[in-house]
Write a protein that holds these residues in place. Structure first.
Motif, PDB file in Angstrom:
ATOM      1  N   LEU A  32     -27.597  26.520 -30.899  1.00  0.00           N
ATOM      2  CA  LEU A  32     -26.777  25.981 -29.567  1.00  0.00           C
ATOM      3  C   LEU A  32     -27.828  24.774 -28.983  1.00  0.00           C
ATOM      4  CD1 LEU A  32     -24.632  25.967 -27.220  1.00  0.00           C
ATOM      5  CD2 LEU A  32     -26.401  27.844 -26.091  1.00  0.00           C
ATOM      6  N   GLY A  33     -27.237  23.619 -29.456  1.00  0.00           N
ATOM      7  CA  GLY A  33     -28.164  22.232 -28.923  1.00  0.00           C
ATOM      8  C   GLY A  33     -27.725  21.032 -29.703  1.00  0.00           C
ATOM      9  N   ASP A  34     -28.710  19.971 -29.707  1.00  0.00           N
ATOM     10  CA  ASP A  34     -28.180  18.873 -30.412  1.00  0.00           C
ATOM     11  C   ASP A  34     -29.167  18.681 -31.593  1.00  0.00           C
ATOM     12  OD1 ASP A  34     -26.406  18.181 -28.458  1.00  0.00           O
ATOM     13  OD2 ASP A  34     -27.643  16.762 -27.600  1.00  0.00           O
ATOM     14  N   PHE A  52     -19.027  16.757 -28.722  1.00  0.00           N
ATOM     15  CA  PHE A  52     -19.042  15.991 -27.287  1.00  0.00           C
ATOM     16  C   PHE A  52     -19.390  14.474 -27.413  1.00  0.00           C
ATOM     17  CE2 PHE A  52     -19.293  20.758 -26.849  1.00  0.00           C
ATOM     18  CZ  PHE A  52     -18.222  20.914 -26.018  1.00  0.00           C
ATOM     19  N   SER A  53     -19.335  14.163 -28.440  1.00  0.00           N
ATOM     20  CA  SER A  53     -19.779  12.596 -28.735  1.00  0.00           C
ATOM     21  C   SER A  53     -18.556  11.758 -27.875  1.00  0.00           C
ATOM     22  CB  SER A  53     -19.525  12.256 -30.334  1.00  0.00           C
ATOM     23  OG  SER A  53     -18.176  12.476 -30.772  1.00  0.00           O
ATOM     24  N   PHE A  54     -17.449  12.078 -27.705  1.00  0.00           N
ATOM     25  CA  PHE A  54     -16.640  11.368 -26.764  1.00  0.00           C
ATOM     26  C   PHE A  54     -16.996  11.247 -25.210  1.00  0.00           C
ATOM     27  CE2 PHE A  54     -15.193  15.687 -26.147  1.00  0.00           C
ATOM     28  CZ  PHE A  54     -14.714  15.856 -24.941  1.00  0.00           C
ATOM     29  N   GLN A  55     -17.732  12.166 -24.962  1.00  0.00           N
ATOM     30  CA  GLN A  55     -18.404  12.010 -23.604  1.00  0.00           C
ATOM     31  C   GLN A  55     -19.255  11.011 -23.456  1.00  0.00           C
ATOM     32  OE1 GLN A  55     -19.640  15.907 -22.782  1.00  0.00           O
ATOM     33  NE2 GLN A  55     -17.527  16.504 -21.927  1.00  0.00           N
ATOM     34  N   MET A  90     -23.462  19.387 -27.298  1.00  0.00           N
ATOM     35  CA  MET A  90     -23.831  20.005 -25.921  1.00  0.00           C
ATOM     36  C   MET A  90     -23.247  19.238 -24.802  1.00  0.00           C
ATOM     37  SD  MET A  90     -25.561  22.694 -26.052  1.00  0.00           S
ATOM     38  CE  MET A  90     -25.756  22.744 -24.448  1.00  0.00           C
ATOM     39  N   PRO A  91     -22.008  19.808 -24.204  1.00  0.00           N
ATOM     40  CA  PRO A  91     -21.091  19.073 -23.208  1.00  0.00           C
ATOM     41  C   PRO A  91     -22.019  18.519 -22.108  1.00  0.00           C
ATOM     42  CG  PRO A  91     -21.028  21.345 -22.862  1.00  0.00           C
ATOM     43  CD  PRO A  91     -21.908  21.189 -24.016  1.00  0.00           C
ATOM     44  N   ILE A  92     -21.854  17.202 -21.723  1.00  0.00           N
ATOM     45  CA  ILE A  92     -22.718  16.318 -20.665  1.00  0.00           C
ATOM     46  C   ILE A  92     -22.172  16.931 -19.381  1.00  0.00           C
ATOM     47  CG2 ILE A  92     -22.828  14.078 -19.770  1.00  0.00           C
ATOM     48  CD1 ILE A  92     -23.441  14.516 -22.786  1.00  0.00           C
ATOM     49  N   GLY A  93     -23.348  17.144 -18.496  1.00  0.00           N
ATOM     50  CA  GLY A  93     -23.214  17.595 -17.248  1.00  0.00           C
ATOM     51  C   GLY A  93     -22.782  19.052 -17.270  1.00  0.00           C
ATOM     52  N   SER A  94     -23.103  19.793 -18.145  1.00  0.00           N
ATOM     53  CA  SER A  94     -22.807  21.280 -18.355  1.00  0.00           C
ATOM     54  C   SER A  94     -23.676  22.271 -17.426  1.00  0.00           C
ATOM     55  CB  SER A  94     -22.811  21.599 -19.760  1.00  0.00           C
ATOM     56  OG  SER A  94     -23.854  21.461 -20.326  1.00  0.00           O
ATOM     57  N   GLY A  95     -24.964  21.750 -17.261  1.00  0.00           N
ATOM     58  CA  GLY A  95     -26.242  22.373 -16.806  1.00  0.00           C
ATOM     59  C   GLY A  95     -26.822  23.294 -17.726  1.00  0.00           C
ATOM     60  N   LEU A  96     -26.743  22.763 -18.929  1.00  0.00           N
ATOM     61  CA  LEU A  96     -27.132  23.360 -20.020  1.00  0.00           C
ATOM     62  C   LEU A  96     -28.384  22.605 -20.814  1.00  0.00           C
ATOM     63  CD1 LEU A  96     -24.334  25.198 -21.649  1.00  0.00           C
ATOM     64  CD2 LEU A  96     -26.319  26.427 -20.234  1.00  0.00           C
ATOM     65  N   GLY A  97     -28.890  21.577 -19.952  1.00  0.00           N
ATOM     66  CA  GLY A  97     -29.882  20.429 -20.467  1.00  0.00           C
ATOM     67  C   GLY A  97     -29.537  19.729 -21.535  1.00  0.00           C
ATOM     68  N   TRP A 177     -19.545  27.581 -19.368  1.00  0.00           N
ATOM     69  CA  TRP A 177     -19.328  25.985 -19.018  1.00  0.00           C
ATOM     70  C   TRP A 177     -17.734  26.005 -18.701  1.00  0.00           C
ATOM     71  CZ3 TRP A 177     -16.925  22.109 -22.405  1.00  0.00           C
ATOM     72  CH2 TRP A 177     -16.889  20.956 -21.823  1.00  0.00           C
ATOM     73  N   PRO A 178     -17.565  25.936 -17.433  1.00  0.00           N
ATOM     74  CA  PRO A 178     -16.261  25.993 -16.940  1.00  0.00           C
ATOM     75  C   PRO A 178     -15.335  24.622 -17.344  1.00  0.00           C
ATOM     76  CG  PRO A 178     -17.521  25.083 -15.047  1.00  0.00           C
ATOM     77  CD  PRO A 178     -18.597  25.869 -16.233  1.00  0.00           C
ATOM     78  N   GLY A 179     -15.857  23.843 -18.071  1.00  0.00           N
ATOM     79  CA  GLY A 179     -15.424  22.468 -18.432  1.00  0.00           C
ATOM     80  C   GLY A 179     -15.308  21.386 -17.422  1.00  0.00           C
ATOM     81  N   ILE A 180     -15.967  21.621 -16.532  1.00  0.00           N
ATOM     82  CA  ILE A 180     -16.293  20.525 -15.365  1.00  0.00           C
ATOM     83  C   ILE A 180     -17.709  19.804 -15.669  1.00  0.00           C
ATOM     84  CG2 ILE A 180     -15.090  21.585 -13.546  1.00  0.00           C
ATOM     85  CD1 ILE A 180     -17.296  22.381 -12.311  1.00  0.00           C
ATOM     86  N   LYS A 181     -17.711  18.453 -15.270  1.00  0.00           N
ATOM     87  CA  LYS A 181     -18.889  17.844 -15.391  1.00  0.00           C
ATOM     88  C   LYS A 181     -19.565  17.464 -14.063  1.00  0.00           C
ATOM     89  CE  LYS A 181     -20.428  13.203 -17.459  1.00  0.00           C
ATOM     90  NZ  LYS A 181     -19.987  11.682 -17.886  1.00  0.00           N
ATOM     91  N   ILE A 182     -20.840  17.979 -13.966  1.00  0.00           N
ATOM     92  CA  ILE A 182     -21.555  17.848 -12.660  1.00  0.00           C
ATOM     93  C   ILE A 182     -22.880  17.024 -13.044  1.00  0.00           C
ATOM     94  CG2 ILE A 182     -22.733  18.761 -10.831  1.00  0.00           C
ATOM     95  CD1 ILE A 182     -21.063  21.045 -11.207  1.00  0.00           C
ATOM     96  N   PRO A 183     -22.904  15.681 -13.022  1.00  0.00           N
ATOM     97  CA  PRO A 183     -24.162  14.934 -13.605  1.00  0.00           C
ATOM     98  C   PRO A 183     -25.439  15.398 -12.619  1.00  0.00           C
ATOM     99  CG  PRO A 183     -22.294  13.385 -12.722  1.00  0.00           C
ATOM    100  CD  PRO A 183     -21.845  14.617 -12.314  1.00  0.00           C
TER     101      PRO A 183
END
Length: 244
Positions: A32-34, A52-55, A90-97, A177-183
């Motif tokens: 679970l990571g990059d 998640f490269s599209f983000q 890893m999704p961007i802005g997911s709170g998972l570093g 991860w609820p699918g939202i992005k929080i920078p």
């Protein structure tokens, strides 16, 4: 060719805003990571793939991997011609570093590729600096556990960024991860500039008590002390339909 994996992490570990962070490892053994792959090339080239490269930004200069390469080259005063492949899992802005995952794996890979011109201390400082460009100020509660592993207490004294502290091995973290992005920058800006004396004293009690519980193996006490009164009350509004 060198390939480096960096794990997801939880920063601001509940009661430990900006001072506690832990690396994550799924119980099924999956990653679970990059991942970063680096090899020699005639020119610098960055290839991005993964779920998640599209983000990620389209301009290469805005990509965090490019920034890592750029700063590293400035420090060693040499332009490194390499092909870097980023597997953005890893999704961007997911709170998972997510940003820490990319930063740590990229800098570790480049440093190893160049026969480690930067020691661990210089490397972690550079990680924090680049992380700070994204969030607005340097902080290490994601990059430190992502780099060192385990649960890290951010020290930033005596030339130490962090130190490992004990943890309950039977505890499992449930992440969602609820699918939202929080920078991160947005999540930090929403916090107040000042806190009341009462809040500061209570937070000190909770954090000190939690760390004491870790060292004395009192997991029930640790659970009672896990109350975030610094960030969560203000960040709730960033998460739609959040229920306390």
């Amino acid at each position: 060719m060198i390939k480096i994996y960096s794990p997801a992490s939880i920063g601001n570990l509940n009661v430990g805003f900006d001072v506690l962070g832990t690396a994550l490892a799924p119980i099924n053994g999956k990653l679970l990571g990059d991942c970063i792959t680096i090899q020699s090339n005639q020119i610098f080239k960055l290839i991005i793939k993964g779920n998640f490269s599209f983000q990620l930004p389209k301009k290469i200069e805005q990509n965090i991997v490019w920034k890592c390469w750029h700063y590293f080259c400035k420090i060693i005063k040499k332009k490194i011609l390499v092909l870097i492949i980023l597997e953005k899992n890893m999704p961007i802005g997911s709170g998972l570093g997510s940003s820490a995952c990319s930063i740590v794996s990229t800098l570790v890979a480049i440093n190893k590729f160049c026969n480690k011109p930067l020691n661990q201390n210089k490397l972690i400082h550079l990680m924090g600096k680049i992380e700070g460009e994204i969030s607005g100020e340097p902080h290490y509660d994601n990059v430190a556990p992502c780099y060192y592993g385990g649960l890290q207490l951010i020290i930033q004294e005596n030339n130490l960024i962090s130190q490992s502290i004990p943890f309950f091995k039977h505890w499992l973290w449930i992440i969602a991860w609820p699918g939202i992005k929080i920078p991160t920058s947005e999540a930090r800006l929403i916090l107040p500039n000042e806190y009341s004396k009462h809040t500061c004293i209570k937070h000190s009690r909770l954090l000190a008590g939690f760390i004491h519980a870790l060292y004395t193996n009192q997991d029930h006490l640790a659970l009672k002390l896990m109350k975030d009164i610094i960030a969560e009350p203000y960040r709730i509004k960033l998460i739609p339909k959040f229920i306390t």
